[in-house]
Write an enzyme that holds these catalytic residues in place. Structure first.
Site, PDB file in Angstrom:
ATOM      1  N   SER A 138       1.003  -1.163   0.155  1.00 41.31           N
ATOM      2  CA  SER A 138      -0.081   0.022  -0.133  1.00 41.31           C
ATOM      3  C   SER A 138       0.995   1.352  -0.087  1.00 41.31           C
ATOM      4  CB  SER A 138      -0.863   0.106   1.270  1.00 41.31           C
ATOM      5  OG  SER A 138      -1.857   1.048   1.207  1.00 41.31           O
ATOM      6  N   ASP A 187      -9.500  -3.699  -5.634  1.00 41.55           N
ATOM      7  CA  ASP A 187      -9.038  -2.923  -4.749  1.00 41.55           C
ATOM      8  C   ASP A 187      -9.686  -1.548  -4.670  1.00 41.55           C
ATOM      9  OD1 ASP A 187      -7.596  -1.501  -2.807  1.00 41.55           O
ATOM     10  OD2 ASP A 187      -5.958  -2.371  -3.123  1.00 41.55           O
ATOM     11  N   HIS A 225      -8.418  -4.886  -1.237  1.00 39.53           N
ATOM     12  CA  HIS A 225      -6.973  -4.215  -1.020  1.00 39.53           C
ATOM     13  C   HIS A 225      -6.322  -5.070   0.189  1.00 39.53           C
ATOM     14  CE1 HIS A 225      -4.363  -0.993  -0.234  1.00 39.53           C
ATOM     15  NE2 HIS A 225      -4.656  -1.133   0.973  1.00 39.53           N
TER      16      HIS A 225
END
Length: 706
Positions: free
Chosen positions: A558, A645, A677
């Site tokens: 991320s 995501d 995600h």
């Protein structure tokens, strides 16, 4: 080449279809922005071709993948039970069953009102009076993805709510059931955010919905048994910079509506016994001031404990009258530089306090009327500890969780009467695991500006002490949102350590490990400190003999994936490989577009390049996709993403990999076609996913055959 030798697989050739953008006098041509069209058959075909190529390139690791998966599975007690937590007249706990992907939520009745000793549950032994509340395996049947966003039982124990996402896009459908009959109550409520909860009387549910940018912005009140079309809007936040969330105080006195950007917050109160009343603000929002609120009763009077950073960088705790929160503030815990107050949780007679000092999480108790915290002490030099699962207003015991790099997850109860710490359960690690076979330590790496960056390490002793001779090393980093990477235990990590790999975490600026200033020094116009800190930590580990560049792999996900992309451009020569999970590598393109999920909220973290040319120029100077370099030798790269995501769109790593290939990089893309995600759902699927990543990582480190 021998005629029997199969030809090496060729990577997909991404179509170049230049699209232009122009901001602040700067024009950019982007060959791969066409990949953003998620519903385009050509995009799906390209992602599937990337998956096929990655599978072909890693086919030789199939045996290792299976071995690592078997190790994770073999070390895990697949049929197990959690330690029960008391709420009302019931003990609540979870089950896992061998062969089942998802957990099972259960409860059993307490024996009497004074029963605070959690029953010792054993696999295969019946629990008297057990009720199965929710079997995730049944609810997930027929779906490729399954995730719970909310789960709750009314205070009187008669009703249950749960919210399900079966796509990975973090939009949940709420269901309500009567626990006596199992019957559904009312219609399903679709399109909600996570975090729905019952009102204290169990008659209503409060939940949030999101706007087109995936921002929770509206709070609703649903009366159980009625149609969702009749739900009442309780609160709406129009400012695109603010998230909305809500929850009831442990005292059941108030519903607290919390609004927050990255740097500013605001709280509103609604009486829990009159949820349609007009909300009242605690402190009106003021740019740069963050605060959180909880309710206590002091000498029979309603009070609010407020944790805030108004002229207090590392926060202070004050107490105010609930009826006049803007009135006189009584300081309970004054601001202490270097001691970052994180959370205060109120009970009837005391509060729990969580904070950071010296790079470690600390927890303690604060008696009402006192300004002294009784800190709980732990023997290990590195550890993670936090209170949790304490729903009761006046419990004689407090539940907490503890672990470290070498100590498996441990559930404890802190007995208030004699301050005894009672170990209720330690995560079983099968196969003869001994924590004494492993060691952990923290070293400090000098950054280029002289800042000392903490680096945590764990290794297996039988391969020698870390730093005694160069070893394969796996270096993890994150460094954003004031999020701290704690020294936590991992069963999957043992597959690395047992092959001689040293695992390390570089606690770079932008995280919260060393207090609020540590975070401030790694965001906005100082974001590059995160990247250079990681590079300096890697260089220090090499210079001190822990590893060598050809035996060093970096990992981040991320915002940590942004870190990975940045360090790949900054110092490709230091790494043999980089594992980037759901990586935020096309940061400038995303943050320029306010219609994309979460963009406007993110401006407080990264800056606003849409309206500020200096921010635009700064972000362009580090955004990984914008800065892929010609004429350098990149490390091997594996980027992992998910089609659904909503936080970091799949298009970012897809574009990045295509651009990396232009300059000759050995880059692979793995895209989960039904996930979000957090990746795939289901514990066995998650184990296989991690086994895939670890097999690639071990191959890069040269220990695939060990």
């Amino acid at each position: 080449m021998d005629e029997t030798t199969p030809a090496a697989p060729l990577p997909p050739i991404a179509l170049r279809a230049p699209r232009s953008r122009a901001f602040h006098g700067d024009s950019v041509h982007d060959d791969y922005e066409w990949m953003r069209a998620k519903d385009d058959a050509a995009v799906i075909a390209h992602l599937e071709a990337e998956n096929a190529y990655t599978e072909a390139r890693t086919a030789h690791l199939e045996g290792l993948r299976e071995a690592v998966f078997a190790e994770i599975k073999g070390r895990t007690l697949e049929t197990d039970l959690s330690v029960p937590s008391r709420r009302g007249q019931w003990w609540y706990y979870g089950r896992t069953v061998e062969g089942s992907q998802y957990g099972i939520q259960c409860r059993a009745p307490i024996s009497n009102p004074d029963d605070w000793e959690p029953p010792r549950l054993e696999p295969g032994v019946d629990v008297p009076g057990e009720q199965i509340l929710l079997d995730g395996n049944i609810e997930a049947d027929g779906h490729d993805f399954f995730s719970l966003g909310s789960f709750g039982v009314s205070d009187d124990g008669t009703r249950m709510l749960f919210a399900v996402d079966v796509a990975g896009d973090e939009r949940y459908t709420i269901h309500v059931r009567d626990l006596a009959t199992g019957a559904a109550l009312g219609e399903e409520i679709p399109g909600t955010a996570a975090g729905a909860s019952f009102s204290p009387d169990g008659a209503s549910i409060v939940y949030t919905t999101v706007d087109d940018a995936w921002r929770p912005d509206t709070l609703w009140l649903h009366t159980v048994g009625t149609a969702p079309a009749d739900d009442v809007r309780l609160f709406h936040e129009p400012d695109d910079r603010y998230w909305l969330g809500a929850g009831f105080t442990r005292s059941d006195r108030y519903l607290v509506i919390g609004l927050g950007s990255s740097i500013t917050s605001e709280a509103w109160l609604v009486p829990a016994d009159d949820l349609r009343a007009e909300p009242t603000v605690v402190w009106p929002r003021r740019e740069g001031v963050e605060y959180s609120v909880d309710h206590a009763v002091i000498d029979g009077e309603d009070a609010l404990y407020i944790l805030h950073n108004d002229d207090a960088l590392d926060f202070e705790l004050v107490r105010v009258a609930a009826g006049d929160p803007a009135g006189r503030r009584e300081t309970v815990l004054p601001h202490t530089p270097g001691v970052r107050l994180l959370d205060v949780d109120c009970f009837r007679d005391f509060s729990t306090v969580e904070y950071r000092r010296g790079g470690l999480a600390r927890i303690g108790l604060l008696d009402h009327g006192s300004s002294e915290v009784r800190e709980l002490s732990f023997e290990e030099p590195l550890y993670a500890a936090a209170f949790g699962g304490n729903r009761e207003w006046a419990p004689p015991l407090l539940r907490l969780a503890y672990d470290s790099f070498v100590t498996p997850n441990t559930v404890c109860d802190y007995r208030l009467s004699d301050e005894a710490l009672l170990v209720r359960k330690r995560q079983p690690v099968l196969g003869g695991y001994e924590s004494s076979d492993y060691a952990q330590a923290r070293v400090w790496a000098p950054a280029q500006d002289g800042t000392q960056v903490p680096v945590s390490l764990v290794w297996k002793r039988s391969f020698g002490e870390a730093g005694a001779a160069p070893r394969p090393l796996h270096l993890y980093g994150y460094g954003s949102y004031e999020h701290s990477i704690e020294p936590r235990f991992s069963v999957a990590r043992l597959s690395e350590l047992d092959r001689g790999v040293v695992f390390a975490v570089a606690h770079v600026r932008g995280g919260g490990e060393m207090g609020r200033q540590w975070y401030e020094d790694g965001k906005l116009a100082r974001k590059k400190n995160s990247f250079t800190d990681f590079v300096d930590a890697a260089r220090h580990l090499i210079e001190q003999g822990y590893t060598t560049p050809d035996r060093l792999v970096a990992e981040g996900g991320s915002a940590g994936g942004l870190l990975m992309g940045a360090v790949a451009n900054l110092a490709p020569e230091l790494f043999a490989g980089i594992l980037a999970e759901v990586p935020f590598v096309d940061a400038l393109t995303t943050i320029l577009d306010p219609t994309l999920p979460l963009t406007v909220i993110e401006w407080d973290e990264w800056g606003d390049p849409l309206h500020d040319p200096d921010v635009y120029a700064y972000m362009k100077s580090y955004s990984p996709y914008e800065n892929v370099r010609e004429g350098v030798s990149y490390p091997r790269i594996l980027a992992v993403t998910s089609l659904n995501d909503t936080r970091v769109l799949y298009v970012e790593p897809a574009k990045w990999v295509a651009r990396l290939r232009e300059v000759g990089a050995d880059a692979l893309l793995k895209c989960e076609m039904v996930a979000g995600h957090g990746g795939v759902s289901g514990r066995y699927n998650a184990w296989r996913e991690r086994a895939f990543e670890l097999a690639w990582l071990l191959d890069v480190l040269g220990v695939a055959e060990v």
